[in-house]
Design a protein around this motif. Structure first.
Motif, PDB file in Angstrom:
ATOM      1  N   LEU A  17     -26.517 -22.840 -29.341  1.00  0.00           N
ATOM      2  CA  LEU A  17     -26.902 -22.115 -28.131  1.00  0.00           C
ATOM      3  C   LEU A  17     -25.792 -22.200 -27.088  1.00  0.00           C
ATOM      4  CD1 LEU A  17     -28.858 -20.617 -26.278  1.00  0.00           C
ATOM      5  CD2 LEU A  17     -29.933 -22.812 -25.736  1.00  0.00           C
ATOM      6  N   THR A  69     -37.351 -22.223 -32.966  1.00  0.00           N
ATOM      7  CA  THR A  69     -36.371 -21.146 -32.833  1.00  0.00           C
ATOM      8  C   THR A  69     -36.303 -20.648 -31.401  1.00  0.00           C
ATOM      9  OG1 THR A  69     -36.695 -20.454 -35.134  1.00  0.00           O
ATOM     10  CG2 THR A  69     -35.751 -18.832 -33.617  1.00  0.00           C
ATOM     11  N   ASP A  73     -33.196 -20.555 -28.292  1.00  0.00           N
ATOM     12  CA  ASP A  73     -32.706 -19.196 -28.141  1.00  0.00           C
ATOM     13  C   ASP A  73     -32.532 -18.918 -26.649  1.00  0.00           C
ATOM     14  OD1 ASP A  73     -31.902 -16.686 -28.819  1.00  0.00           O
ATOM     15  OD2 ASP A  73     -33.880 -15.920 -29.340  1.00  0.00           O
ATOM     16  N   ARG A  75     -33.834 -17.384 -24.210  1.00  0.00           N
ATOM     17  CA  ARG A  75     -35.065 -16.713 -23.820  1.00  0.00           C
ATOM     18  C   ARG A  75     -35.750 -17.479 -22.692  1.00  0.00           C
ATOM     19  NH1 ARG A  75     -38.873 -16.272 -28.926  1.00  0.00           N
ATOM     20  NH2 ARG A  75     -40.296 -15.763 -27.211  1.00  0.00           N
TER      21      ARG A  75
END
Length: 367
Positions: A17, A69, A73, A75
């Motif tokens: 990441l 996940t 991520d 997000r």
């Protein structure tokens, strides 16, 4: 996937990441990159809610892989709901990285965070500056309690305070940097008084980030950064932030709207709208191509407007909300559709003002 597997697999996932953030230009400072590679986001986000309100959790075998996940991520993840409404979240890592870097911190500085959320951002701060130099505050013990526990689980112990962030935390002032991770309609005066002489505030003011430098005991100035920033609003009570029920729609014949439906989807204009009419709630009508064809918008005082697909608008309530937005859109068009970085902020004892291009240009008072 056992707890041991999660902790082991999270190490390369964090590194991946961080690399993605660096590749995207969002994480260029080596010290902050090291923080993102070290601080385990998965500890601070043991579960989140998807768009349907379903909980996706580390403790649920059926959703564990999806959870793992998502937390590694780029997000934003809703982490707290009150009466079905999202009231806290873990911000998108790329946005967090950009905000932390925009603070221009240096060793030895003291930082105050408004909006503790999960505690993840406070952990990044504490990793960079040290536990004793970081204070984070949030309104609800349902948020600060778990944040404090998760911070301790990662070996971090910044001061976590339950209280109204608009008052800051004067017991540890002055601060070199104050960062809000919730949307503000104006800059609380207490925060300015708690800055050092060279201190700055970074906050989502409306729908964009404002970087504001203290110029005096009660004065400050700054400008907005490019792009948008969409955060949940600052809550002053534990029940704040829950969307109000939409008032009854206005009936009768509408008038032609000077604000077209397409403008509602223009993020640069929506920034200006967030300054001119802060705290509006929107609903949209979309066609098969997901283009906006109509909308309803209302304010906390019950003022409401409905833009119909035929291009007419009806309004009701104490104020002509749509008329205010139409006036702002005309200024926006006349100025060449400016982005957020063409706007500035001025704060003194007389009030707070956002202006476009020059102090003598179009301006709006923040209340």
């Amino acid at each position: 996937m056992t707890p041991e597997d999660i902790d082991r697999d999270a190490v390369p996932a964090r590194a991946k990441l961080a690399q993605a953030l660096a590749d995207g230009g969002d994480l260029t400072d080596p010290a902050w990159r090291e923080a993102f590679e070290t601080v385990p986001r998965h500890v601070f986000v043991p579960y989140f809610y998807d768009h349907a309100g379903n909980q996706i959790s580390r403790d649920d075998p059926a959703t564990r892989e999806q959870w793992f996940t998502a937390v590694h991520d780029d997000r934003s993840l809703v982490t707290h709901r009150t009466n079905g409404a999202a009231t806290s979240s873990s911000s998108q890592p790329s946005l967090m990285a950009g905000m932390l870097q925009a603070l221009n911190v240096a060793d030895g500085m003291r930082a105050l965070e408004i909006g503790a959320g999960t505690g993840y951002n406070a952990a990044l701060f504490a990793h960079r500056l040290g536990d004793d130099r970081v204070v984070t505050i949030d309104i609800s013990p349902d948020i600060t309690g778990p944040a404090r526990v998760r911070l301790a689980a990662t070996g971090r112990h910044p001061l976590v305070v339950t209280g109204d962030g608009s008052f800051g935390w004067p017991e540890r002032a002055p601060y070199d940097r104050i960062m809000a991770t919730c949307r503000l309609d104006n800059i609380p005066p207490a925060l300015i008084t708690q800055l050092t002489e060279g201190g700055l505030i970074l906050a989502p003011l409306g729908n964009a980030l404002a970087r504001i430098h203290r110029t005096g005991t009660h004065s400050a100035k700054g400008q907005f950064l490019p792009g948008g920033a969409y955060f949940m609003p600052l809550r002053r009570t534990a029940g704040d932030g829950i969307p109000s029920r939409r008032p009854e729609l206005p009936a009768g014949k509408g008038r032609p709207s000077a604000l077209p439906a397409a403008a509602i989807g223009d993020n640069a204009f929506r920034f200006l709208a967030s300054i001119v009419e802060p705290g509006l709630t929107w609903q949209y009508d979309l066609d098969e191509d997901r283009k906006i064809t109509g909308a309803r918008v209302w304010a906390g005082d019950g003022s409401l407007a409905q833009l119909r697909p035929d291009g007419t608008v009806t309004e009701t309530g104490p104020r002509p909300v749509w008329g205010t937005l139409e006036e702002a859109h005309q200024i926006y068009r006349d100025a060449g559709q400016p982005g957020a970085d063409r706007y500035r902020v001025s704060i003194d004892e007389r009030g707070q003002r956002v202006w476009l291009d020059s102090p003598d240009g179009p301006s709006w008072t923040l209340t």
